[in-house]
Design a protein around this motif. Structure first.
Motif, short mmCIF file in Angstrom:
data_model
loop_
_atom_site.label_atom_id
_atom_site.label_comp_id
_atom_site.label_asym_id
_atom_site.label_seq_id
_atom_site.Cartn_x
_atom_site.Cartn_y
_atom_site.Cartn_z
N GLY A 85 19.99 57.96 -78.51
CA GLY A 85 18.99 58.97 -78.19
C GLY A 85 19.64 60.24 -77.67
O GLY A 85 19.24 61.36 -78.03
N GLN A 86 20.64 60.07 -76.80
CA GLN A 86 21.37 61.23 -76.28
C GLN A 86 22.07 61.98 -77.41
O GLN A 86 22.07 63.22 -77.44
N LEU A 87 22.68 61.24 -78.32
CA LEU A 87 23.39 61.87 -79.43
C LEU A 87 22.42 62.64 -80.32
O LEU A 87 22.73 63.77 -80.75
N ASN A 88 21.26 62.08 -80.58
CA ASN A 88 20.25 62.82 -81.35
C ASN A 88 19.86 64.11 -80.63
O ASN A 88 19.68 65.15 -81.26
N GLY A 89 19.77 64.03 -79.31
CA GLY A 89 19.47 65.23 -78.52
C GLY A 89 20.56 66.27 -78.63
O GLY A 89 20.28 67.48 -78.71
N ILE A 90 21.79 65.83 -78.65
CA ILE A 90 22.93 66.76 -78.79
C ILE A 90 22.88 67.45 -80.14
O ILE A 90 23.11 68.67 -80.23
N ILE A 91 22.60 66.70 -81.17
CA ILE A 91 22.50 67.30 -82.51
C ILE A 91 21.43 68.38 -82.52
O ILE A 91 21.64 69.48 -83.05
N ASP A 92 20.28 68.08 -81.89
CA ASP A 92 19.22 69.09 -81.80
C ASP A 92 19.69 70.32 -81.03
O ASP A 92 19.39 71.46 -81.43
N MET A 93 20.42 70.09 -79.95
CA MET A 93 20.92 71.21 -79.15
C MET A 93 21.84 72.11 -79.97
O MET A 93 21.75 73.34 -79.89
N VAL A 94 22.73 71.48 -80.75
CA VAL A 94 23.66 72.26 -81.57
C VAL A 94 22.88 73.05 -82.62
O VAL A 94 23.14 74.24 -82.84
#
Length: 84
Positions: free
Chosen positions: A20-29
């Protein structure tokens, strides 16, 4: 060595949180968010994955000791070092 599913429930939960955190990071980028925020989140995911890896190795060691199958210390050392 295979680990029983019930021993892996906390690891699975940790990995799902990291996903979930990684998906959030992708969105942030993709949104062009601040680099400091992104790097902070990447560090958090990396730590979560490290902890999951250590939990798997620890569970494996525990299973070997309880099953009295003998503990391949060289193999376990390599697993630990692979997480370093």
């Amino acid at each position: 060595m295979e680990l029983p599913g019930e021993d892996m429930r906390p690891v699975i939960n940790r990995l799902k949180r990291a996903r979930g955190q990684l998906n959030g990071i992708i969105d942030m980028v993709e949104e062009g968010r601040d680099c400091e925020e992104i790097v902070t989140q990447i560090a958090a995911v990396a730590k979560a994955l490290d902890r999951a890896g250590f939990a798997v190795v620890a569970a494996g060691m525990r299973q070997c000791v309880l099953a009295d199958d003998g503990l391949d210390t060289t193999k376990m050392e390599k697993l630990f070092l692979s997480l370093a």
